[in-house]
Design an enzyme around this catalytic site. Structure first.
Site, PDB file in Angstrom:
ATOM      1  N   THR A  78     -20.435 -43.287  -0.959  1.00 35.13           N
ATOM      2  CA  THR A  78     -20.257 -43.612  -2.364  1.00 35.13           C
ATOM      3  C   THR A  78     -19.439 -44.679  -2.414  1.00 35.13           C
ATOM      4  O   THR A  78     -19.772 -45.637  -3.313  1.00 35.13           O
ATOM      5  CB  THR A  78     -19.899 -42.363  -3.127  1.00 35.13           C
ATOM      6  OG1 THR A  78     -20.805 -41.504  -2.928  1.00 35.13           O
ATOM      7  CG2 THR A  78     -19.502 -42.949  -4.584  1.00 35.13           C
ATOM      8  N   TYR A  83     -26.562 -42.056  -8.174  1.00 38.26           N
ATOM      9  CA  TYR A  83     -26.547 -43.567  -7.584  1.00 38.26           C
ATOM     10  C   TYR A  83     -27.127 -43.578  -6.171  1.00 38.26           C
ATOM     11  O   TYR A  83     -27.627 -42.515  -5.506  1.00 38.26           O
ATOM     12  CB  TYR A  83     -25.237 -44.054  -7.715  1.00 38.26           C
ATOM     13  CG  TYR A  83     -24.246 -43.085  -7.067  1.00 38.26           C
ATOM     14  CD1 TYR A  83     -24.028 -43.117  -5.730  1.00 38.26           C
ATOM     15  CD2 TYR A  83     -23.470 -42.147  -7.860  1.00 38.26           C
ATOM     16  CE1 TYR A  83     -23.106 -41.968  -4.845  1.00 38.26           C
ATOM     17  CE2 TYR A  83     -22.626 -41.151  -7.362  1.00 38.26           C
ATOM     18  CZ  TYR A  83     -22.666 -41.089  -5.835  1.00 38.26           C
ATOM     19  OH  TYR A  83     -21.655 -40.445  -5.263  1.00 38.26           O
ATOM     20  N   THR A  88     -17.969 -38.906   0.744  1.00 39.44           N
ATOM     21  CA  THR A  88     -16.951 -37.861   0.433  1.00 39.44           C
ATOM     22  C   THR A  88     -17.463 -36.558   1.098  1.00 39.44           C
ATOM     23  O   THR A  88     -16.483 -35.506   1.150  1.00 39.44           O
ATOM     24  CB  THR A  88     -16.583 -37.737  -0.535  1.00 39.44           C
ATOM     25  OG1 THR A  88     -17.538 -37.471  -1.978  1.00 39.44           O
ATOM     26  CG2 THR A  88     -15.678 -39.000  -1.205  1.00 39.44           C
ATOM     27  N   ASP A  89     -18.846 -36.227   1.012  1.00 34.61           N
ATOM     28  CA  ASP A  89     -19.519 -35.163   1.373  1.00 34.61           C
ATOM     29  C   ASP A  89     -18.857 -34.341   2.669  1.00 34.61           C
ATOM     30  O   ASP A  89     -18.548 -33.091   2.603  1.00 34.61           O
ATOM     31  CB  ASP A  89     -20.827 -35.059   1.381  1.00 34.61           C
ATOM     32  CG  ASP A  89     -21.590 -35.173   0.059  1.00 34.61           C
ATOM     33  OD1 ASP A  89     -20.824 -35.150  -1.241  1.00 34.61           O
ATOM     34  OD2 ASP A  89     -22.780 -35.226  -0.097  1.00 34.61           O
ATOM     35  N   LYS A 148     -12.799 -31.159  -0.009  1.00 34.92           N
ATOM     36  CA  LYS A 148     -13.291 -31.479  -1.306  1.00 34.92           C
ATOM     37  C   LYS A 148     -13.466 -30.409  -2.132  1.00 34.92           C
ATOM     38  O   LYS A 148     -14.214 -29.461  -1.937  1.00 34.92           O
ATOM     39  CB  LYS A 148     -14.682 -32.252  -0.854  1.00 34.92           C
ATOM     40  CG  LYS A 148     -15.352 -32.889  -2.211  1.00 34.92           C
ATOM     41  CD  LYS A 148     -16.747 -33.611  -1.845  1.00 34.92           C
ATOM     42  CE  LYS A 148     -17.149 -34.266  -3.298  1.00 34.92           C
ATOM     43  NZ  LYS A 148     -18.561 -35.116  -2.886  1.00 34.92           N
ATOM     44  N   GLU A 174     -10.268  -7.141   9.609  1.00 35.56           N
ATOM     45  CA  GLU A 174     -11.780  -6.425   9.195  1.00 35.56           C
ATOM     46  C   GLU A 174     -12.594  -6.365  10.141  1.00 35.56           C
ATOM     47  O   GLU A 174     -13.733  -5.548  10.020  1.00 35.56           O
ATOM     48  CB  GLU A 174     -12.380  -7.545   8.047  1.00 35.56           C
ATOM     49  CG  GLU A 174     -11.410  -7.603   6.833  1.00 35.56           C
ATOM     50  CD  GLU A 174     -11.345  -6.287   5.907  1.00 35.56           C
ATOM     51  OE1 GLU A 174     -12.545  -5.477   6.067  1.00 35.56           O
ATOM     52  OE2 GLU A 174     -10.415  -5.979   5.407  1.00 35.56           O
TER      53      GLU A 174
END
Length: 359
Positions: free
Chosen positions: A42, A56, A122-123, A195, A316
Site C-alpha cells: 500500500t 486502491y 501491511t497484510d 496488524k 488443554e
C-alpha cells in the site's frame, strides 16, 4: 578610470566554494548510509482519487518515486533505493522471503551500509518481519515499514512512516534490537507486533507485551527490548536454502471438521499449526486426526486463535504424551514461520519445543 581588481574576489569565492564543499562532504559522511529495499504494498499504492483509501491498487509506485516524495530523507541519511519486488503483500511467498533474507544479509555485510529499511504491504508485514528476525545475521538495524493509505490519498501515512523508518534504521541505538517495525510514530519488535485493524493508520500494535519505542521530533526513543534471541544470535541459516518445508495452519472453530487438516497432510505438509480455540483446545472429532498426522511424521504445534497469552504446554492437551509442540506466545502465522525454519534443522519435537521457548 581604472578597473577594480577582481583577482582577490575570485580567490575569496573560490575559497568559499571549497569550504562549502568540504563542509557538505563532511556532513554527508556523518550521516548514516541506509539502503531502502522496496517490495510493493500500500505504501507504493495508488487510488482513483485523493479520497480513495480502500479499493486502491497496491504496488504501483517504484522505490525512486517513494524516495523522491520525501526529500527530507537527505537530511537524515544517505539513502539508496532498490526494487526487490513489486507485489501486494498477500502474495508474499516463502521464495520471496528467502530472496529478501539473502539480499539483506549481503547488504548488511558491506561496511558502507549502516542499516536497512524495507517497504512492505501491511497484510503480511508482521510475518516477513519475524522471518527476517530469525535469519538476518547482523546487529545492524533492519526496519520494516508500510502504510495503511495509498500514496495518492489525503493524509497519506506512507511518507512520514518512511521518514521515521529511515531515522530508526540510521540510529545506533536500534542496533542489536532485532528486526523492527515502524509505523504511526511507534517502534515495535518483529516477534510481537501484529496488524489489528483492517484500515486505520494505527493498526499495528503489540497489544499485550507493548511497543518498544516512539519517534518524536525527528528522534527515536527506545524504552524496552525483546528478551528472545534474534538475528545474529539465532541458529538458522538460509544461505544455502532455496525452499522451506511445507507447514500449514488449521483454524479452530465450533463444529470444526478434519477436511482441511486431512487435505494438508495428504498434500505433504511437514508441519501443522493448529490454531485452536482458547488455550489451543482440541475438538473431539479433530484430535484423532491430529494424532494420526503426527504418526505419519507431521510435526503438530498447538497455537491459539485468541491473540494473547502463553499457550500452556500440557494444558488443554497432554503434549508430552501426544508428542506435540506448544507455540508459547507466538501467533499461528508466526508459529508457522518458526516451525518451517526449525524443520530445516531437526524433526525432534523436544528440540523444536526448545526453539519455541528460545525465539
Amino acid at each position: 578610470m581604472s578597473r577594480p581588481k577582481t583577482a582577490p574576489y575570485r580567490q575569496f569565492f573560490a575559497a568559499l566554494a571549497t569550504l562549502l564543499f568540504v563542509v557538505t562532504s563532511a556532513h554527508a559522511q556523518t550521516r548514516p548510509n541506509v539502503r531502502i529495499l522496496a517490495t510493493g504494498g500500500t505504501i507504493a499504492g495508488t487510488g482513483a482519487s485523493s479520497t480513495t483509501t480502500v479499493g486502491y491498487t497496491a504496488a504501483t509506485v517504484g522505490v525512486q518515486q517513494l524516495i523522491a516524495a520525501v526529500p527530507e530523507l537527505a537530511k537524515v541519511a544517505n539513502v539508496k533505493g532498490e526494487q526487490v519486488f513489486q507485489i501486494a503483500s498477500e502474495s508474499m511467498t516463502n521464495e520471496h522471503w528467502l530472496t529478501l533474507g539473502k539480499r539483506v544479509n549481503a547488504l548488511l555485510a558491506q561496511p558502507d551500509v549502516d542499516g536497512i529499511v524495507i517497504t512492505h504491504g501491511t497484510d503480511t508485514l508482521e510475518e516477513t518481519a519475524y522471518f527476517l528476525d530469525l535469519v538476518v545475521k547482523s546487529r545492524k538495524p533492519v526496519v520494516l515499514v508500510g502504510a495503511m493509505r495509498p500514496s495518492t490519498a489525503l493524509s497519506a501515512d506512507g511518507p512520514l512512516n518512511l521518514y521515521n523508518a529511515v531515522l530508526v534504521a540510521g540510529n545506533a541505538d536500534a542496533a542489536g534490537k532485532g528486526v523492527l517495525v515502524s509505523l504511526n510514530d511507534q517502534i515495535h519488535s518483529a516477534r510481537d507486533v501484529t496488524k489489528t485493524n483492517t484500515s486505520t493508520p494505527d493498526s499495528f500494535k503489540t497489544p499485550e507485551l507493548g511497543l518498544i519505542g516512539y519517534i518524536q521530533g525527528g528522534k527515536a526513543f527506545f524504552y524496552r527490548a525483546s528478551t528472545r534471541k534474534h538475528t545474529f544470535d539465532t541458529e538458522f541459516d538460509i544461505a544455502n536454502l532455496n525452499t522451506l518445508p511445507q507447514v500449514d495452519i488449521v483454524y479452530g472453530y465450533a463444529n470444526m471438521n478434519t477436511v482441511a487438516l486431512d487435505a494438508f497432510v495428504a498434500a505433504g505438509a511437514k508441519g501443522i499449526i493448529h490454531a485452536g480455540v482458547g488455550d489451543g483446545s482440541l475438538a473431539a472429532r479433530v484430535k484423532p486426526a491430529l494424532i494420526a498426522a503426527r504418526k505419519k511424521g507431521a510435526i503438530i504445534v498447538r497455537a491459539s486463535r485468541v491473540g494473547q497469552g502463553i499457550l500452556a504446554r500440557n494444558g488443554e492437551a497432554n503434549d508430552d504424551e501426544l508428542d506435540f509442540v506448544a507455540a508459547d506466545t507466538l501467533s499461528p502465522q508466526k508459529a508457522r514461520i518458526l516451525l518451517m525454519l526449525a524443520l530445516t534443522k531437526t524433526t525432534n519435537t523436544a528440540e523444536i519445543q526448545r526453539m519455541f521457548y528460545t525465539y
